[in-house]
Motif scaffolding. Structure first.
Motif, PDB file in Angstrom:
ATOM      1  N   HIS A 153       9.640  11.147  39.139  1.00 21.19           N
ATOM      2  CA  HIS A 153       9.357  12.729  39.685  1.00 21.19           C
ATOM      3  C   HIS A 153      10.387  13.684  39.329  1.00 21.19           C
ATOM      4  O   HIS A 153      10.846  13.547  38.567  1.00 21.19           O
ATOM      5  N   THR A 154       8.636  14.655  38.559  1.00 23.47           N
ATOM      6  CA  THR A 154       9.377  15.483  37.138  1.00 23.47           C
ATOM      7  C   THR A 154       8.782  16.708  38.499  1.00 23.47           C
ATOM      8  O   THR A 154       7.950  17.019  38.978  1.00 23.47           O
ATOM      9  N   SER A 155       9.668  18.218  37.464  1.00 24.97           N
ATOM     10  CA  SER A 155       8.319  19.376  38.469  1.00 24.97           C
ATOM     11  C   SER A 155       8.926  20.446  37.156  1.00 24.97           C
ATOM     12  O   SER A 155       9.721  20.012  36.365  1.00 24.97           O
ATOM     13  N   ASP A 156       8.581  21.828  36.881  1.00 32.42           N
ATOM     14  CA  ASP A 156       8.975  23.136  36.955  1.00 32.42           C
ATOM     15  C   ASP A 156       9.046  22.624  35.268  1.00 32.42           C
ATOM     16  O   ASP A 156       9.802  23.246  34.514  1.00 32.42           O
ATOM     17  N   TRP A 157       8.039  22.536  34.748  1.00 32.57           N
ATOM     18  CA  TRP A 157       7.562  22.195  33.381  1.00 32.57           C
ATOM     19  C   TRP A 157       8.029  23.790  32.988  1.00 32.57           C
ATOM     20  O   TRP A 157       8.293  24.025  31.429  1.00 32.57           O
ATOM     21  N   HIS A 158       7.136  24.546  33.089  1.00 32.68           N
ATOM     22  CA  HIS A 158       6.892  25.826  32.635  1.00 32.68           C
ATOM     23  C   HIS A 158       6.710  26.031  31.104  1.00 32.68           C
ATOM     24  O   HIS A 158       7.604  26.799  30.416  1.00 32.68           O
ATOM     25  N   VAL A 159       5.724  25.020  30.641  1.00 35.19           N
ATOM     26  CA  VAL A 159       5.105  24.805  29.357  1.00 35.19           C
ATOM     27  C   VAL A 159       5.064  26.750  29.308  1.00 35.19           C
ATOM     28  O   VAL A 159       4.094  27.569  29.195  1.00 35.19           O
ATOM     29  N   GLY A 160       5.060  27.042  28.111  1.00 31.30           N
ATOM     30  CA  GLY A 160       5.073  28.179  26.840  1.00 31.30           C
ATOM     31  C   GLY A 160       6.565  29.165  27.369  1.00 31.30           C
ATOM     32  O   GLY A 160       6.088  30.267  27.010  1.00 31.30           O
ATOM     33  N   ARG A 161       7.456  28.720  27.756  1.00 28.62           N
ATOM     34  CA  ARG A 161       8.230  29.846  28.305  1.00 28.62           C
ATOM     35  C   ARG A 161       8.626  30.222  27.043  1.00 28.62           C
ATOM     36  O   ARG A 161       9.120  29.246  26.068  1.00 28.62           O
ATOM     37  N   THR A 162       8.929  31.146  27.079  1.00 28.21           N
ATOM     38  CA  THR A 162      10.859  31.550  26.556  1.00 28.21           C
ATOM     39  C   THR A 162      12.059  31.498  26.774  1.00 28.21           C
ATOM     40  O   THR A 162      12.100  31.854  27.893  1.00 28.21           O
ATOM     41  N   PHE A 163      12.903  31.431  26.179  1.00 29.48           N
ATOM     42  CA  PHE A 163      14.262  31.886  26.304  1.00 29.48           C
ATOM     43  C   PHE A 163      15.127  32.924  25.713  1.00 29.48           C
ATOM     44  O   PHE A 163      15.171  32.918  24.513  1.00 29.48           O
ATOM     45  N   HIS A 164      14.966  34.088  26.451  1.00 28.21           N
ATOM     46  CA  HIS A 164      15.488  35.312  25.952  1.00 28.21           C
ATOM     47  C   HIS A 164      14.417  35.557  24.270  1.00 28.21           C
ATOM     48  O   HIS A 164      15.363  36.504  23.359  1.00 28.21           O
ATOM     49  N   GLY A 165      13.900  35.657  24.681  1.00 27.48           N
ATOM     50  CA  GLY A 165      12.955  35.537  23.317  1.00 27.48           C
ATOM     51  C   GLY A 165      12.234  34.143  21.819  1.00 27.48           C
ATOM     52  O   GLY A 165      11.601  34.201  21.320  1.00 27.48           O
ATOM     53  N   ALA A 166      13.052  33.414  22.408  1.00 21.85           N
ATOM     54  CA  ALA A 166      13.039  32.246  21.420  1.00 21.85           C
ATOM     55  C   ALA A 166      12.066  31.264  21.855  1.00 21.85           C
ATOM     56  O   ALA A 166      11.806  30.912  22.955  1.00 21.85           O
ATOM     57  N   ASP A 167      11.128  30.863  20.668  1.00 20.42           N
ATOM     58  CA  ASP A 167      10.392  29.573  21.617  1.00 20.42           C
ATOM     59  C   ASP A 167      10.846  28.545  21.890  1.00 20.42           C
ATOM     60  O   ASP A 167      11.654  28.334  20.891  1.00 20.42           O
ATOM     61  N   LEU A 168      10.521  27.729  22.904  1.00 19.63           N
ATOM     62  CA  LEU A 168      10.841  26.691  22.905  1.00 19.63           C
ATOM     63  C   LEU A 168       9.621  25.915  23.205  1.00 19.63           C
ATOM     64  O   LEU A 168       9.807  25.060  23.640  1.00 19.63           O
ATOM     65  N   LEU A 169       8.682  25.429  22.544  1.00 25.85           N
ATOM     66  CA  LEU A 169       7.538  24.937  22.457  1.00 25.85           C
ATOM     67  C   LEU A 169       7.789  23.848  21.577  1.00 25.85           C
ATOM     68  O   LEU A 169       7.830  22.440  22.514  1.00 25.85           O
ATOM     69  N   ALA A 170       9.171  23.408  20.719  1.00 25.99           N
ATOM     70  CA  ALA A 170       9.288  22.130  20.353  1.00 25.99           C
ATOM     71  C   ALA A 170      10.428  21.431  21.304  1.00 25.99           C
ATOM     72  O   ALA A 170      10.355  20.280  21.065  1.00 25.99           O
ATOM     73  N   GLU A 171      11.128  22.419  21.865  1.00 27.76           N
ATOM     74  CA  GLU A 171      12.288  21.743  22.928  1.00 27.76           C
ATOM     75  C   GLU A 171      11.213  20.725  23.743  1.00 27.76           C
ATOM     76  O   GLU A 171      11.834  19.700  24.945  1.00 27.76           O
ATOM     77  N   GLN A 172       9.936  21.648  24.149  1.00 27.99           N
ATOM     78  CA  GLN A 172       9.572  21.081  25.443  1.00 27.99           C
ATOM     79  C   GLN A 172       8.580  19.952  25.553  1.00 27.99           C
ATOM     80  O   GLN A 172       8.976  19.089  26.162  1.00 27.99           O
ATOM     81  N   GLU A 173       7.951  19.704  23.913  1.00 31.79           N
ATOM     82  CA  GLU A 173       7.207  18.470  23.723  1.00 31.79           C
ATOM     83  C   GLU A 173       8.707  18.308  23.028  1.00 31.79           C
ATOM     84  O   GLU A 173       7.968  16.540  23.904  1.00 31.79           O
ATOM     85  N   THR A 174       9.443  17.673  23.316  1.00 36.39           N
ATOM     86  CA  THR A 174      10.159  17.005  22.410  1.00 36.39           C
ATOM     87  C   THR A 174      10.843  16.521  24.006  1.00 36.39           C
ATOM     88  O   THR A 174      10.489  15.079  23.946  1.00 36.39           O
ATOM     89  N   VAL A 175      10.669  17.071  24.779  1.00 38.12           N
ATOM     90  CA  VAL A 175      11.853  16.936  26.143  1.00 38.12           C
ATOM     91  C   VAL A 175      10.632  15.697  27.357  1.00 38.12           C
ATOM     92  O   VAL A 175      11.183  14.466  27.855  1.00 38.12           O
ATOM     93  N   LEU A 176       9.264  16.555  27.129  1.00 39.62           N
ATOM     94  CA  LEU A 176       7.941  16.119  28.113  1.00 39.62           C
ATOM     95  C   LEU A 176       7.298  14.535  27.215  1.00 39.62           C
ATOM     96  O   LEU A 176       7.489  13.617  27.857  1.00 39.62           O
ATOM     97  N   GLY A 177       7.996  14.562  25.902  1.00 40.69           N
ATOM     98  CA  GLY A 177       8.039  12.965  25.073  1.00 40.69           C
ATOM     99  C   GLY A 177       8.753  12.052  25.639  1.00 40.69           C
ATOM    100  O   GLY A 177       8.374  10.989  25.507  1.00 40.69           O
ATOM    101  N   HIS A 178       9.669  12.863  26.129  1.00 42.85           N
ATOM    102  CA  HIS A 178      10.388  10.756  26.632  1.00 42.85           C
ATOM    103  C   HIS A 178       9.908  10.662  27.695  1.00 42.85           C
ATOM    104  O   HIS A 178      10.401   9.291  28.028  1.00 42.85           O
ATOM    105  N   LEU A 179       9.231  11.597  28.086  1.00 42.91           N
ATOM    106  CA  LEU A 179       9.024  11.334  30.101  1.00 42.91           C
ATOM    107  C   LEU A 179       8.365  10.391  30.013  1.00 42.91           C
ATOM    108  O   LEU A 179       8.115   9.119  30.592  1.00 42.91           O
ATOM    109  N   ALA A 180       7.238  10.276  28.603  1.00 36.92           N
ATOM    110  CA  ALA A 180       6.596   8.934  28.819  1.00 36.92           C
ATOM    111  C   ALA A 180       6.974   8.152  27.914  1.00 36.92           C
ATOM    112  O   ALA A 180       6.841   7.134  28.222  1.00 36.92           O
ATOM    113  N   ASP A 181       8.010   7.452  27.051  1.00 35.35           N
ATOM    114  CA  ASP A 181       8.958   6.617  26.417  1.00 35.35           C
ATOM    115  C   ASP A 181       9.588   6.516  28.024  1.00 35.35           C
ATOM    116  O   ASP A 181       9.417   4.377  28.221  1.00 35.35           O
ATOM    117  N   LEU A 182      10.237   7.331  29.050  1.00 30.76           N
ATOM    118  CA  LEU A 182      11.015   6.441  30.186  1.00 30.76           C
ATOM    119  C   LEU A 182       9.794   5.589  31.049  1.00 30.76           C
ATOM    120  O   LEU A 182      10.168   4.906  31.646  1.00 30.76           O
TER     121      LEU A 182
END
Length: 383
Positions: free
Chosen positions: A5-34
């Protein structure tokens, strides 16, 4: 049968203007490993895949790659849209995607049509409730008198329970994107309040074995069968102390057997710093924050010049800056009428500078102010 059970990926969101796509790709890739490591049968994504209704091409690439990796790891996916998603866009080609193991439940009219799985104990029905905006949903569901989120979700669950009654012995899971009473919000959720009422009672979801909730970004348990997974990344500094996670949900022959929490990796941690800017820039104790996203409050009596640029020379991921002078009154609300009453133009100008930077104008600055005000007066008279 085992679900993730997961939710709220919010892919494409920025953090105070900082791009998060690399961080999102990393953590979502961990879901596949899990999925591979825990032999997960299906991944449940309870809304807000994207951060906006029309995501960027790069956001779509990251989300698509994550879904592909999860599917390649051996799990089906059941996905519902949240309040940030566009249900029609997310659900495009849903019938074709289902043939490949991606089940997009985006149609309000079809929310009582489950995705059916089977294990050694028989069938499991997974129902996906797309985010229900009360006004259009009450008409789509044929309940024009329904009131707010509670009204439309009550009707959705009535339909689901009616379908379950036709499937004796079937275990059940529901995905829903909603603010359930008792949940704790953070600063990063977009409000879904309608007429001031956005919360729904947990009792609305009675009658099923497990409810995978989305919308609130902190992982939390409202009841044994009623849980929020939270977002896989922190999207506000109010979430800095949260340990992001997903739930591993096991069903046995009788229904819900066990739910385990699995903490997710933190691609980039969050932290807050406070102090005089020179100390912040020099203190070796702060070296541990060089790779953190930082919210910094500088406390200098006078507002530092070019503070963010200077901070980023040491802390490249400083993304938010406040100024709160020690013993000062910066930020104290003051009505305009109170600020100008009985004061000359030069007095108002002096006060403005003092309030903005914590120090009155110098003698040379005051001379410039006099000249500017005189020029403004001449211009007004010329008109």
């Amino acid at each position: 049968m085992r679900f993730l059970h997961t939710s709220d990926w919010h892919v494409g969101r920025t953090f105070h203007g900082a791009d998060l796509l690399a961080e999102q790709e990393t953590v979502l890739g961990h879901l596949a490993d899990l999925v591979a490591g825990e032999a997960v049968d299906a991944v449940l994504v309870a809304g807000d895949i994207y951060d906006r209704a029309v995501p960027s091409a790069e956001a779509v690439r990251v989300a698509t790659a994550a879904v592909a990796r999860i599917r390649a790891a051996g799990a089906h996916l059941v996905v519902t849209p949240g309040n940030h998603d566009s249900a029609p866009r997310l659900g495009a080609f849903a019938e074709f995607a289902a043939a490949g193991g991606l089940h997009l439940r985006t149609n309000v009219g079809g929310l009582a049509e489950p995705v059916l799985f089977d294990d050694d104990h028989g069938p499991v029905a997974v129902y996906g409730i797309p985010y229900l905006e009360p006004e259009p949903a009450r008409h789509a569901l044929g309940v024009p008198d329904a009131r707010g989120h509670t009204g439309v979700l009550t009707e959705a669950m009535r339909r689901i329970r009616a379908d379950l009654e036709t499937r004796p012995g079937t275990r059940s899971v529901v995905l829903a994107h909603a603010f359930v009473t008792g949940g704790e919000p953070t600063d990063s959720e977009r409000t879904i309040a309608v007429g001031g009422v956005e919360q729904v009672p947990g009792s609305v979801f009675d009658g099923v074995d497990y409810v995978a909730l989305g919308h609130l970004h902190g992982p939390q348990t409202l009841a044994g069968h009623l849980r929020y997974s939270g977002s896989p990344l922190a999207y506000s500094f109010s979430e800095a102390r949260q340990r992001k996670s997903v739930w591993l949900v096991d069903l046995d022959e009788t229904g819900l057997a066990e739910v385990r929490r699995h903490e997710l990796p933190v691609p980039r941690a969050l932290a807050t710093l406070r102090g005089d800017i020179e100390d912040l820039l020099a203190d070796p104790e702060h070296d541990k924050y060089l790779e953190h996203f930082l919210s910094v409050t500088v406390t200098d009596r006078v507002r530092p010049v070019d503070a963010m640029r200077r901070l980023r020379e040491r802390f490249p991921y400083a993304v938010h800056l406040d100024w709160a002078p020690e013993g000062g009154s910066a930020g104290t609300p003051l009505r305009y009428s109170d600020a100008v009453r009985g004061r000359s133009d030069i007095e108002i100008s002096r006060s403005f500078l003092d309030d903005c930077r914590g120090a009155p104008p110098t003698e040379s600055e005051e001379q410039l102010l006099f000249k500017a005000l005189e020029a403004a007066d001449r211009g007004a008279l010329a008109k």
